[in-house]
Each structure stands twice: as C-alpha cells, then as structure tokens.
Design a protein around this motif. Structure first.
Motif, PDB file in Angstrom:
ATOM      1  N   ARG A 282       0.824  -1.221   0.000  1.00 20.38           N
ATOM      2  CA  ARG A 282       0.000   0.000   0.000  1.00 20.38           C
ATOM      3  C   ARG A 282       0.852   1.262   0.000  1.00 20.38           C
ATOM      4  NH1 ARG A 282      -5.365  -0.453   3.722  1.00 20.38           N
ATOM      5  NH2 ARG A 282      -6.334  -2.203   2.652  1.00 20.38           N
ATOM      6  N   ARG A 283       1.794   1.285  -0.909  1.00 22.13           N
ATOM      7  CA  ARG A 283       2.677   2.446  -0.978  1.00 22.13           C
ATOM      8  C   ARG A 283       1.888   3.677  -1.399  1.00 22.13           C
ATOM      9  NH1 ARG A 283       7.324  -0.492  -4.497  1.00 22.13           N
ATOM     10  NH2 ARG A 283       7.949  -2.056  -2.952  1.00 22.13           N
ATOM     11  N   PRO A 284       2.242   4.820  -0.864  1.00 24.70           N
ATOM     12  CA  PRO A 284       1.551   6.056  -1.274  1.00 24.70           C
ATOM     13  C   PRO A 284       1.950   6.461  -2.688  1.00 24.70           C
ATOM     14  CG  PRO A 284       3.371   6.560   0.189  1.00 24.70           C
ATOM     15  CD  PRO A 284       3.264   5.057   0.164  1.00 24.70           C
ATOM     16  N   ARG A 285       1.226   7.412  -3.210  1.00 27.16           N
ATOM     17  CA  ARG A 285       1.568   7.903  -4.539  1.00 27.16           C
ATOM     18  C   ARG A 285       2.937   8.572  -4.533  1.00 27.16           C
ATOM     19  NH1 ARG A 285      -3.682  11.313  -6.087  1.00 27.16           N
ATOM     20  NH2 ARG A 285      -3.368  11.836  -3.891  1.00 27.16           N
ATOM     21  N   ALA A 286       3.545   8.608  -5.703  1.00 26.75           N
ATOM     22  CA  ALA A 286       4.847   9.260  -5.833  1.00 26.75           C
ATOM     23  C   ALA A 286       4.699  10.760  -5.629  1.00 26.75           C
ATOM     24  CB  ALA A 286       5.431   8.958  -7.210  1.00 26.75           C
ATOM     25  N   GLY A 287       5.824  11.420  -5.502  1.00 24.87           N
ATOM     26  CA  GLY A 287       5.810  12.865  -5.328  1.00 24.87           C
ATOM     27  C   GLY A 287       5.264  13.585  -6.556  1.00 24.87           C
ATOM     28  N   ARG A 288       4.971  14.854  -6.366  1.00 25.01           N
ATOM     29  CA  ARG A 288       4.320  15.619  -7.421  1.00 25.01           C
ATOM     30  C   ARG A 288       5.147  15.653  -8.703  1.00 25.01           C
ATOM     31  NH1 ARG A 288       2.438  21.975  -6.936  1.00 25.01           N
ATOM     32  NH2 ARG A 288       1.650  22.170  -9.090  1.00 25.01           N
ATOM     33  N   ASN A 289       6.442  15.874  -8.568  1.00 29.75           N
ATOM     34  CA  ASN A 289       7.293  15.968  -9.760  1.00 29.75           C
ATOM     35  C   ASN A 289       7.291  14.664 -10.562  1.00 29.75           C
ATOM     36  OD1 ASN A 289       7.952  18.569  -9.083  1.00 29.75           O
ATOM     37  ND2 ASN A 289       9.889  18.024  -8.089  1.00 29.75           N
ATOM     38  N   ARG A 290       7.364  13.535  -9.832  1.00 33.74           N
ATOM     39  CA  ARG A 290       7.376  12.255 -10.526  1.00 33.74           C
ATOM     40  C   ARG A 290       6.034  11.982 -11.189  1.00 33.74           C
ATOM     41  NH1 ARG A 290      10.392   7.310  -7.769  1.00 33.74           N
ATOM     42  NH2 ARG A 290      12.063   8.790  -8.174  1.00 33.74           N
ATOM     43  N   LEU A 291       4.953  12.302 -10.511  1.00 36.22           N
ATOM     44  CA  LEU A 291       3.621  12.102 -11.100  1.00 36.22           C
ATOM     45  C   LEU A 291       3.443  12.951 -12.356  1.00 36.22           C
ATOM     46  CD1 LEU A 291       1.191  11.891  -8.040  1.00 36.22           C
ATOM     47  CD2 LEU A 291       1.783  10.083  -9.663  1.00 36.22           C
ATOM     48  N   VAL A 292       3.949  14.197 -12.279  1.00 32.10           N
ATOM     49  CA  VAL A 292       3.856  15.067 -13.454  1.00 32.10           C
ATOM     50  C   VAL A 292       4.652  14.459 -14.610  1.00 32.10           C
ATOM     51  CG1 VAL A 292       4.531  17.312 -14.389  1.00 32.10           C
ATOM     52  CG2 VAL A 292       3.404  17.181 -12.167  1.00 32.10           C
TER      53      VAL A 292
END
Length: 615
Positions: A282-292
C-alpha cells in the motif's frame, strides 16, 4: 524461463510472491511468444535464456568481477548457440541499453571503469565460446551477402503489426485466429507474427507501480525499453523505424520485428511484479514531480498512438467488422471484459487483504492470471501430428537417387516456394536431394542464384541442376522434368567455355557433356567419391552447391574446385582412369572449434576455485 525470471526478480529486490507472479507471467505468456515464433524451436530456446541473460547483466553491473564476467559470457554464448540470431540480437540490444543506463545513473556508476573492462572481457569470451558456430555463420553471411535481400526497411518490416494491432495486447483474437477456430477478418492476417499477449493484470500493475513512491530507476528504464520494443515491432508504421535502422547496427537484418515481444514480456513482467509489491505494501503515490513526469509521458504516448491510429482506423473497414464481430469474435470481447473486471477485482483484493498475510489472496490472483493467459495464450499451443508427404516407392527405388523440386502452385514457382518448402522433411528422411529449402535465412550465393534462375526460367534451370521430378500441387503429383541432365557429368576440354556460361543464360540445347560411365563409390552430405575413365582432358561437373570448404582430391592429389555456371562444382581432369574425391572440410569450423576451446579454457580460468577452509 520460470526459474530464470524468478531469480532475476529476486535479484532486483522483488518479494517472493511478486517474483513468483513475474515468473508465472513469463512462463504462461511464453506460449504466446512461442506462437509468435511458430515453428522456430531455436527462437523459443533463446526466449528461455533471456531472463538468465538479464540476471547475469544485473549481477555484472553490481559486481564487475571475473566470476560475473564469466557468467555473462556463458549465457551470451548459449544464446548464440541456440541457433537463431534474432532473439539473441534483441536481448543484447536491450541489454546494452540497460547497461548504458546502469553506467550513467545506476548500479554500475559506482565502478564504471571496472564495469567497462569486465564487460569487454565478457564480450570477448562470449565470442570465443560461440565461435564454433559464429565463424562458419560469418562465412555463410559473407558468401551470400551479394544476393541477400536483408538490410532494407521494407524487408525488415515484413509481417510487422499495424498500429491497430496493439489491440491484441487486450483482445488477442479480435481479428480472428485460425488456431482456435476463428476465421481471419482480413486474410492473410499472419496472426502468429503479431500477437504477444501478457494478460490484463500486467499493464494494470505496471501503471500502478510507476505512480507509487519508492519506484526504482530500473522500473522506469524497463518501461521505456518496453515502449522501444513496441516501436520496433510496429516497423515502418512509424517514421522512427527507418531512423533507428540507420542508427542501430543490424536492426534491419531481421524480418518479423514483433519478435521484440520476447524481451518486452520479460521486462513488463518485472515492472508488473514491482507494481504488485507496491500494491501489497500500500505504498503512497509518488511525489508531485514524478507524477507530473509520468503523466506527461503518458500524454505523449497517447497522442503518438492516436496519431498512428487515425490512418489505420480509416482503412480497417468497421462496417464489415460489425458483421464479423457478431458471427465470430463476440465471445472474445466478452471474455476480455470479464477478465479485465476479474483482474481488477483480484488486484483490489490483494491490496485489501495482503497486509493481513492471507495466502488465499495470492492463490486467487495467480489463478486469475493463469485463466487469463490460458484464454489468450495457451490455447494457441498445438502439438501437431506429423502428416508429412511421402515420396512414391517407385521413385525411391531409382538408382541413381532422384532430385526433385516442390511446386505447391501448379501455375507458378516463386522464391517463397523455394525457400519454405514442406517437402524438406521427406527429402531428408528418405535421403533424396531437392531444389529448395525450408529456411528463409541467408543462403550461399550459389543457392540463391540457382533459386532465382529456377523461379525465372523454370524447367530449363531445373534440368541444368539435374532435377528429374516436380512434386506439383497440394495433391503431390510427381511429374518428370524434360531434358534433365545428369548430376555428375563430364565436359570435354574443348567445350570448357560452356561451363563458364552463367546459370541465368545457359540453354538446354547447349548441353555439350559427353556421356561416359561414372561410378559413384560413396555419396553423402560431406563426401562424394567417383571413379571414371576420361576419354580426354576435361571438366568433371557435379551439380551440387559451390561453397567454401569443399576440397577435391584426384588420385590422392589436391585439385582446385572451380565454379560451373557460377553455382555448381567442377574439377579439371586429365585423360585416363581416375578416382575423384570431394570432401567438405571447412576451415571455418576448425578455427571456430579452436577458438571455442580457447574460450572455454579462459572462462574456466576466470572462475576461482573455492578451497575449503581448514578447521
């Protein structure tokens, strides 16, 4: 493949359940890859070695040493010795890109010089170990290069999928599949050259894992390599393929570019396994930069795919497909929808219950994967009963043995017919010679010239090649070839210029050979011994392949073999009774064997012997 993929996943720090998932995907989707390589057992052997190749590469990037270099050399040599160069080529191409990434920002960056040195040692050892096959193969390529059709974009893209065929990753039989009893929507479809089904859980897990925190660099790199494999597979459907052909050495030498799926399936399963770990933890989402970054990449991919699909969709014929869908493939689409829902629910169940260490969750997930891949991949698999045609007994009884050609279409004989004849098996089994092969690869120059002459001139070229019979049509009707010359014949010195006439120009009525008794004492694939009494000086002609490695002894004395009509073997004889012996003793094989032996000794020398520690 199963064991290699499991060990590779574990080496990349994938958990045991996820590594088992990756190994299962590779093994079960391997039925789809085997379908892609229909009939090529050597390609399937190469596919089974790809995970081991990547495992050796990972270990070499992390610990460049004599032991890891020796392991890499052995795996690469086994890939080469498997027998077909296409899968080893793709493995080495993608492995080189993986190594470049590791050298720039990955595990090898900490010891770049050591990695480069030991990688070079591994490459040299691999070449030495496989030299027993590589050196003769290089001789063949060199000999046939002048007539080879390889190296062009059109040839390399032969049988490439169209952009719309990417739909086969979701519904593999949406255009039909004769192997499962479905007619083709637009025959000939060459389904087996375009499908590489990995199941529906794999792309879902890949996307999930790449958007989670703690995603590794190798995951993104592998995803990029998967896209690169698809670009190659699409061939000249994209302008990128021609550019890559100019940049990447050897890329245009192979047809059927969708065989890159053999490497894609290994890499995709690894990324999906990491996605499964992210789901379990259940890892959290990646950071904003990586998601972008992931979102931007996805947007570019979707736009590029849409651009490719526009023209393809316009040619598809959707009106006709509606009727085809209703009659034949509706169950395929329904099954895909059911499997997609089931896979999604199974993955959600893993996310919900895996943390509680409930083993039934993984059992259910693996069962879903097996069901999915069984429907999309395994049911393509067939063990066909041998139903090879036979040569009639009265023709087998003829002495000297007959030579024949297979003419599958009574009204024509093409190069494709000569290169892919199903009569090779009975010819080999019954020890009879034929004009034609069942291998579309690189031919000796003399064979390619003869094939082209036969395709263009028909009976005239067949008669000069001592082909006595045609096996015609699907009924295998045997017909004599008019005017067929003797396979072994004597040409007086006064008519020597006739032997220099190219096979493309020689005429039947020009036959100037002198009928004399020629006694065959031994005749097999590597040795021919004849005895004759030549009435005058002249040329003994053997209508067999002219190729490096053949040697000739006349009464024990070496004589030069000369080309006859540019494609057959000939030797000059003096007047009188003589014993002529042709032997196939290629120096390329001897040198290759010496190099392989040296490589084996050097490789063993790199592996230190572990001595027991005295107590």
């Amino acid at each position: 493949a199963f064991v290699g993929q499991y060990r590779l996943a574990r080496a990349l720090d994938v958990s045991r359940p996820a590594a088992s998932f990756a190994a299962l995907v590779v093994t079960w989707s391997g039925f789809s890859v085997a379908h892609l390589m229909q009939g090529h057992v050597t390609l399937i052997l190469g596919y089974a070695l790809v995970p081991w190749f990547l495992l050796a590469l990972v270990k070499l990037t992390r610990d460049p040493s004599p032991r890891t270099a020796a392991a890499m050399a052995c795996v690469v040599a086994l890939l080469a010795l498997a027998g077909h160069p296409q899968v080893p080529y793709y493995a080495i191409l993608f492995g080189s890109l993986w190594a470049a990434g590791a050298l720039a920002v990955g595990a090898a960056a900490a010891h770049r010089v050591r990695f480069i040195v030991w990688s070079g040692v591994a490459a040299a050892l691999a070449i030495l170990l496989a030299s027993v096959q590589l050196v003769p193969a290089w001789e063949l390529v060199r000999d046939g290069a002048a007539y080879a059709e390889r190296g062009t974009v059109a040839h390399a893209a032969m049988f490439a999928p169209e952009p719309l065929d990417l739909q086969r990753f979701l519904v593999p039989n949406f255009r039909g599949n004769p192997l499962v009893g479905l007619p083709e929507f637009q025959p000939p479809d060459y389904h087996h050259e375009k499908v590489g089904y990995l199941g529906l859980a794999v792309p879902l897990l890949m996307l999930y894992g790449l958007t989670r925190a703690r995603a590794r660099r190798w995951e993104y790199g592998s995803a990029v390599l998967c896209l690169f494999a698809i670009v190659i597979a699409l061939g000249n459907s994209t302008p990128v393929f021609a550019v890559l052909g100019r940049i990447v050495p050897g890329l245009l030498l192979f047809r059927c570019p969708a065989r890159t799926y053999s490497v894609l399936s290994i890499l995709a399963a690894l990324v999906a396994a990491r996605g499964l770990d992210a789901l379990i933890e259940r890892r959290p989402r990646a950071g904003r930069n990586r998601l972008v970054g992931v979102g931007l990449a996805a947007w570019l991919i979707v736009n590029a795919a849409a651009w490719l699909l526009i023209a393809d969709v316009a040619r598809f014929g959707w009106t006709d497909y509606g009727a085809f869908y209703d009659r034949h493939v509706r169950p395929e689409w329904i099954a895909a929808a059911v499997l997609l829902v089931a896979s999604t629910c199974g993955l959600l169940a893993v996310r919900r219950f895996a943390a509680q260490r409930r083993p039934w969750v993984f059992v259910v997930l693996l069962a879903l994967v097996v069901a999915d891949l069984s429907w999309g991949s395994v049911r393509n698999f067939r063990l066909a009963h041998e139903t090879r045609p036979t040569i009639p007994g009265d023709l087998l009884a003829l002495d000297p043995p007959i030579r024949f050609v297979h003419v599958p279409h009574p009204d024509r004989l093409t190069l494709i017919d000569l290169r892919y004849s199903h009569m090779v098996a009975p010819a080999v089994g019954d020890r009879r010679a034929m004009i034609g092969t069942n291998e579309g690869g690189v031919f000796p120059a003399s064979v390619e010239r003869l094939h082209r002459a036969v395709a263009r001139r028909g009976d005239a070229a067949l008669a000069i090649a001592a082909c006595q019979y045609r096996c015609v049509g699907p009924e295998h009707t045997w017909q004599p070839v008019p005017g067929a010359l003797a396979r072994i014949r004597f040409l007086p010195e006064s008519q020597r210029r006739f032997a220099e006439t190219p096979i493309e120009e020689v005429q039947l009525e020009d036959d100037l050979s002198e009928p004399i008794p020629i006694h065959v004492r031994q005749d097999d694939s590597s040795k021919l011994v004849v005895e004759l009494a030549a009435p005058s000086a002249g040329l003994l002609v053997v209508a067999d392949t002219f190729y490096p490695g053949w040697q000739c002894l006349v009464d024990g004395t070496a004589r030069e073999i000369v080309p006859v009509h540019g494609v057959f073997r000939g030797v000059e004889l003096d007047r009188g009774k003589q014993r002529v012996e042709f032997r196939f003793r290629p120096a390329s094989f001897r040198w290759g064997l010496v190099a392989t032996t040296a490589g084996l000794l050097l490789t063993l020398g790199l592996i230190p012997i572990r001595r027991p520690v005295a107590s």
